[in-house]
Design an enzyme around this catalytic site. Structure first.
Site, PDB file in Angstrom:
ATOM      1  N   GLU A  42      46.804  36.627  31.621  1.00  0.00           N
ATOM      2  CA  GLU A  42      46.219  37.697  30.794  1.00  0.00           C
ATOM      3  C   GLU A  42      44.760  37.949  31.195  1.00  0.00           C
ATOM      4  O   GLU A  42      44.000  37.003  31.383  1.00  0.00           O
ATOM      5  CB  GLU A  42      46.289  37.260  29.323  1.00  0.00           C
ATOM      6  N   CYS A  56      50.611  37.214  25.382  1.00  0.00           N
ATOM      7  CA  CYS A  56      49.984  36.181  24.554  1.00  0.00           C
ATOM      8  C   CYS A  56      50.397  36.188  23.078  1.00  0.00           C
ATOM      9  O   CYS A  56      51.465  35.695  22.751  1.00  0.00           O
ATOM     10  CB  CYS A  56      48.467  36.255  24.717  1.00  0.00           C
ATOM     11  N   LYS A 111      49.794  45.492  24.896  1.00  0.00           N
ATOM     12  CA  LYS A 111      49.975  44.414  23.915  1.00  0.00           C
ATOM     13  C   LYS A 111      50.133  44.987  22.507  1.00  0.00           C
ATOM     14  O   LYS A 111      49.284  45.750  22.037  1.00  0.00           O
ATOM     15  CB  LYS A 111      48.758  43.486  23.986  1.00  0.00           C
TER      16      LYS A 111
END
Lengths: 303, 303
Positions: free
Chosen positions: A52, A162, A125
């Site tokens: 990331e 994540c 995300k």
């Protein structure tokens, strides 16, 4: 369409995960990644995923307006440079970037580049955390592209980032689009002062949750995390715990990195294992889709 | 309402799980359970959960019309008898039964009995498996009561049954109703011929999946499974793997039974741990309920 169906007959793919320590400058990180990508490809990796926000230290340790200058368009200069490398090495690349979408609108994004160098698209995300030293809600507008998969030369991949790791909904929605492998580029670590008391439980929970996504969905899961101690100008400090791994459709670890070393993780995803596992554990068959409406609620009234 | 809010201020509860070998006759199983429930209560258990279909061997190893005679109404004679015991011992009981609902309609059900002996309601297993020697679709109509929780004297409990374990959707929907503890009465075991190759992975996946429900939802999870080798008249054979356990809201094992012994598992659920964990890992806060509509689909078109 003929080409696409030929792709899907591939019986497996070699995954490469690049676990690294962040350098302070984007150019240094990009150069390091190029070296590690070449090494991964040289060892047989076909789908290579970077960590990331791989171009920078984890700047979200502080809310600093200056950091917005680190963002770039996606596609943009980095995906172009990585596209050339992907074509040369004939590898798929998943490249997580800080995306500048428009004036004042930014995303935590991952670009997917096919093995011919072509930019296939991006995931933004969807679940954005905000905890002490992880001030992501300050930087990142929540994704508005939904959960996505791409047919690459070496398999159908889903990409999540994540904090998405903690949401079975996200894994399910990507897997339901036929993903062979779910990739999770990540930046997760310990608050040094919490590590003794909670560190082991946190790491185990992180790993277990993602292995459970592999089990629930009968697909491969590949998580790649950075390593190293990063101190922010604001006095913050995080120890990123590495431990990048690949789990098979029964949730078994087929590869795992250490907690503090730069490392290329290689693992083979065998797509016949997906069919074999789902045939014996046919969880998709029995989902009670007539009774899942409540999942669109925040919490039950009065609950 | 005053009484209810007082209940919810309880700062914890002692869970008791009864892991046992099945006797051939219902009366023998019920008598054994009564002994083990007394032992659990004597050791401080407040919420006691019995294993799936605890009155009988796991008859679903074969499709046998005669087995429908084993069913009974819920509430019915067994819940009445257990209700008296619950009142005497001041314990909550979760009693999984083969429910006869009407002529030709049967469910795999769990009754919830409060510590004053009162029958609170029932959960009917929503996800019904069907695998070799687990022919449940022959016996059990899929549940139509949805995912439920109950406010008992010692805490708010959700009840799910066995195959439900593999569905993050089920855990989420019960947890979203404020469950402090999710109970999973279970009958899962090895096909002896598969055990060497897959046994360890199957057991680990089973445990990991449920610990992941605790993590994703920040609540306690308690699974209770039978033990013993059971041979069916049809020539089937299953080795139930026990390993009943309780996981805390970070997914840590706080109690775990062996694989082949009858055992009362005791564990304390501390409700302040639920708040502490959810405050530090606020997964409910960031759920993308605007993007979860696809969970009501079977699989994506073309996926």
């Amino acid at each position: 369409m003929a080409a696409k169906s030929k792709k899907n007959r591939a019986d497996g793919a070699v995954i490469g995960l690049i676990q690294a320590r962040a350098e302070s400058k984007p150019e240094a990180n990009l150069a390091k990644m190029e070296v590690m990508i070449r090494r991964a490809a040289g060892n047989g990796a076909q789908i290579i995923c970077l960590q990331e926000l791989f171009l920078t230290p984890y700047f979200c340790q502080a809310e600093d307006y200056a950091c917005f200058q680190l963002a770039e368009p996606v596609p943009g200069p980095t995906t172009e440079r990585l596209g050339r490398l992907a074509r040369r090495l004939k590898v798929v690349l998943i490249a997580p970037l800080f995306e500048r979408r428009a004036r004042g609108i930014y995303h935590n994004t991952a670009a997917v580049i096919d093995a011919d160098g072509r930019y296939l698209g991006k995931y933004r995300k969807m679940h954005i955390p905000d905890d002490p030293l992880f001030y992501e809600k300050f930087y990142f507008t929540p994704g508005d592209l939904g959960f996505r998969v791409w047919d690459t030369k070496y398999g159908r991949v889903g990409v999540l980032i994540c904090w998405d790791q903690w949401y079975p909904e996200a894994a399910r929605l990507a897997a339901m689009q036929g993903a062979d492998i779910l990739f999770y580029p990540t930046a997760i670590g310990w608050h040094p002062r919490e590590k003794a008391a909670l560190g082991r439980a946190q790491l185990e929970a992180w790993q277990m949750t993602q292995r459970a996504h592999a089990i629930a969905n009968g697909c491969y899961v590949a998580a790649v995390n950075r390593v190293g101690l990063e101190r922010s100008a604001g006095g913050g400090c995080l120890e990123f715990w590495g431990r990048s791994f690949v789990a098979d459709p029964m949730g078994r670890l087929v590869a795992e990195a250490g907690a503090d070393c730069e490392q290329v993780v290689l693992a083979e995803a065998r797509f016949d294992e997906i069919e074999e596992t789902r045939t014996h554990w046919p969880f998709f068959r029995d989902r009670r889709i007539d009774a899942y409406g409540g999942l669109k609620e925040r919490f039950y009234p009065g609950g």
